[in-house]
Design a protein around this motif. Sequence first.
Motif, PDB file in Angstrom:
ATOM      1  N   SER A  43     -22.200  24.839   9.717  1.00 40.21           N
ATOM      2  CA  SER A  43     -22.893  24.753   8.438  1.00 40.21           C
ATOM      3  C   SER A  43     -22.927  23.302   7.991  1.00 40.21           C
ATOM      4  O   SER A  43     -22.079  22.496   8.400  1.00 40.21           O
ATOM      5  CB  SER A  43     -22.209  25.613   7.372  1.00 40.21           C
ATOM      6  OG  SER A  43     -22.991  25.715   6.203  1.00 40.21           O
ATOM      7  N   GLU A  50     -37.578  26.534   7.772  1.00 34.18           N
ATOM      8  CA  GLU A  50     -37.195  27.804   7.163  1.00 34.18           C
ATOM      9  C   GLU A  50     -37.715  27.950   5.742  1.00 34.18           C
ATOM     10  O   GLU A  50     -38.137  29.027   5.328  1.00 34.18           O
ATOM     11  CB  GLU A  50     -35.669  27.945   7.189  1.00 34.18           C
ATOM     12  CG  GLU A  50     -35.180  29.320   6.786  1.00 34.18           C
ATOM     13  CD  GLU A  50     -33.717  29.518   7.095  1.00 34.18           C
ATOM     14  OE1 GLU A  50     -33.064  30.270   6.339  1.00 34.18           O
ATOM     15  OE2 GLU A  50     -33.220  28.947   8.089  1.00 34.18           O
ATOM     16  N   PRO A  94     -29.428  19.218   1.020  1.00 32.15           N
ATOM     17  CA  PRO A  94     -29.507  20.669   1.092  1.00 32.15           C
ATOM     18  C   PRO A  94     -28.186  21.272   1.546  1.00 32.15           C
ATOM     19  O   PRO A  94     -27.260  20.550   1.944  1.00 32.15           O
ATOM     20  CB  PRO A  94     -30.582  20.883   2.165  1.00 32.15           C
ATOM     21  CG  PRO A  94     -30.323  19.745   3.125  1.00 32.15           C
ATOM     22  CD  PRO A  94     -29.921  18.579   2.262  1.00 32.15           C
ATOM     23  N   ARG A 102     -30.957  19.563  12.261  1.00 29.97           N
ATOM     24  CA  ARG A 102     -30.619  20.633  11.319  1.00 29.97           C
ATOM     25  C   ARG A 102     -31.476  20.537  10.054  1.00 29.97           C
ATOM     26  O   ARG A 102     -31.869  21.560   9.482  1.00 29.97           O
ATOM     27  CB  ARG A 102     -29.136  20.572  10.964  1.00 29.97           C
ATOM     28  CG  ARG A 102     -28.213  20.993  12.106  1.00 29.97           C
ATOM     29  CD  ARG A 102     -28.247  22.495  12.350  1.00 29.97           C
ATOM     30  NE  ARG A 102     -27.437  22.896  13.478  1.00 29.97           N
ATOM     31  CZ  ARG A 102     -26.128  23.166  13.415  1.00 29.97           C
ATOM     32  NH1 ARG A 102     -25.483  23.064  12.261  1.00 29.97           N
ATOM     33  NH2 ARG A 102     -25.468  23.536  14.502  1.00 29.97           N
ATOM     34  N   CYS A 103     -31.785  19.316   9.600  1.00 29.25           N
ATOM     35  CA  CYS A 103     -32.649  19.168   8.425  1.00 29.25           C
ATOM     36  C   CYS A 103     -34.060  19.686   8.730  1.00 29.25           C
ATOM     37  O   CYS A 103     -34.691  20.324   7.878  1.00 29.25           O
ATOM     38  CB  CYS A 103     -32.704  17.716   7.970  1.00 29.25           C
ATOM     39  SG  CYS A 103     -31.238  17.175   7.062  1.00 29.25           S
ATOM     40  N   HIS A 120     -27.297  24.220   4.402  1.00 32.80           N
ATOM     41  CA  HIS A 120     -27.984  25.007   5.433  1.00 32.80           C
ATOM     42  C   HIS A 120     -27.004  25.484   6.495  1.00 32.80           C
ATOM     43  O   HIS A 120     -26.205  24.709   7.018  1.00 32.80           O
ATOM     44  CB  HIS A 120     -29.073  24.172   6.105  1.00 32.80           C
ATOM     45  CG  HIS A 120     -29.789  24.900   7.201  1.00 32.80           C
ATOM     46  ND1 HIS A 120     -30.513  26.056   6.991  1.00 32.80           N
ATOM     47  CD2 HIS A 120     -29.892  24.636   8.539  1.00 32.80           C
ATOM     48  CE1 HIS A 120     -31.040  26.475   8.126  1.00 32.80           C
ATOM     49  NE2 HIS A 120     -30.675  25.638   9.084  1.00 32.80           N
ATOM     50  N   SER A 169     -27.606  33.103  -2.041  1.00 28.30           N
ATOM     51  CA  SER A 169     -27.154  31.745  -2.360  1.00 28.30           C
ATOM     52  C   SER A 169     -26.798  31.613  -3.831  1.00 28.30           C
ATOM     53  O   SER A 169     -25.817  30.947  -4.188  1.00 28.30           O
ATOM     54  CB  SER A 169     -28.222  30.719  -1.973  1.00 28.30           C
ATOM     55  OG  SER A 169     -29.410  30.919  -2.707  1.00 28.30           O
ATOM     56  N   PHE A 179     -33.985  23.381   8.600  1.00 31.34           N
ATOM     57  CA  PHE A 179     -33.976  23.800   7.199  1.00 31.34           C
ATOM     58  C   PHE A 179     -35.379  23.747   6.611  1.00 31.34           C
ATOM     59  O   PHE A 179     -35.822  24.683   5.936  1.00 31.34           O
ATOM     60  CB  PHE A 179     -33.028  22.895   6.404  1.00 31.34           C
ATOM     61  CG  PHE A 179     -33.176  22.995   4.914  1.00 31.34           C
ATOM     62  CD1 PHE A 179     -32.610  24.051   4.214  1.00 31.34           C
ATOM     63  CD2 PHE A 179     -33.889  22.033   4.197  1.00 31.34           C
ATOM     64  CE1 PHE A 179     -32.758  24.149   2.830  1.00 31.34           C
ATOM     65  CE2 PHE A 179     -34.035  22.122   2.833  1.00 31.34           C
ATOM     66  CZ  PHE A 179     -33.466  23.188   2.148  1.00 31.34           C
TER      67      PHE A 179
END
Length: 288
Positions: A203, A166, A219, A159-160, A221, A262, A163
């Motif tokens: 999430s 992205e 973060p 997932r990092c 994300h 955000s 992120f």
Amino acid sequence: MLPDHWHLTTDVEDFLARAGAFLRSRPALHTTPLTDVEKLRLAGSGDHVLGRLETDGELRAVCYLTPRGRLGLTPLNADDADALAARLSALGHTPAQVVADQDTAGVFASAWQGHTGATPKLFWHTHLYRLGTLTPPRPHPEGRAHLAGAEDRELVVRRCREFCVEVGEQPSIDLIDAGSWERSRFGDRHFTFWRTPDGTPVSMAAVTSVTGGMVRVDPVHTPPRFRGHGYAGAVTAAVSRAALRAGATDVVLFADPANPTSNALYQRLGYVRLTDCAGYRFTYDGPA
């Protein structure tokens, strides 16, 4: 130019003995120096430099240059930034980038170009927020916060990386792909997932350890397929609440000014904009 009162050292413990109280005096504004210097302390000896600016015995600012060439600064005026640039240049240092509050980063980048001819390029601009009164999201999505454990490491890393892709954070992608997770900026974070009632991790949010009374959320994300359901707000509120319970006096986070969604979310949760920060990369004509 004001007289040069910059005192430089490679001794992290001595630096913290002299400058630690100064950093802790404004933990929200000093969020990045607090965490970066702590990483240098835990890493032990290395190719780093730390500095403090003193006038008549009063400490007014600090700087640090990491082994990877990141120069961090607390707020400086143009004269003090110029004095630091002259000192670092004379000693042969070649920072790859400078990161500070927006005004300080700008005046140092200009001073560094004047002393070395290096070309600065803005690569990072962000809003810094500090938590006021935490306001949980309404409506609250179904599910619960789950602190990531060793069994979640693969998911956290994946997932990092998503992120980083992205947001275009290539240095972190390179470290992750090279198997150097611990050296990435995520290696010392504590991760929490928001999981739906069926256990799906929808999430993710991470926080730093409490340092000088400060915790930074970073973060946050949510994969695109899970967005629009309030999961980011729920997990951000959860880690913010946990940070307060852990004894943090200042909970902060950065937000991209180009992402109104955000920014609006964090403000609804009770975060108040504190200042803007910026980063400049330097390009050298000769060998750096």
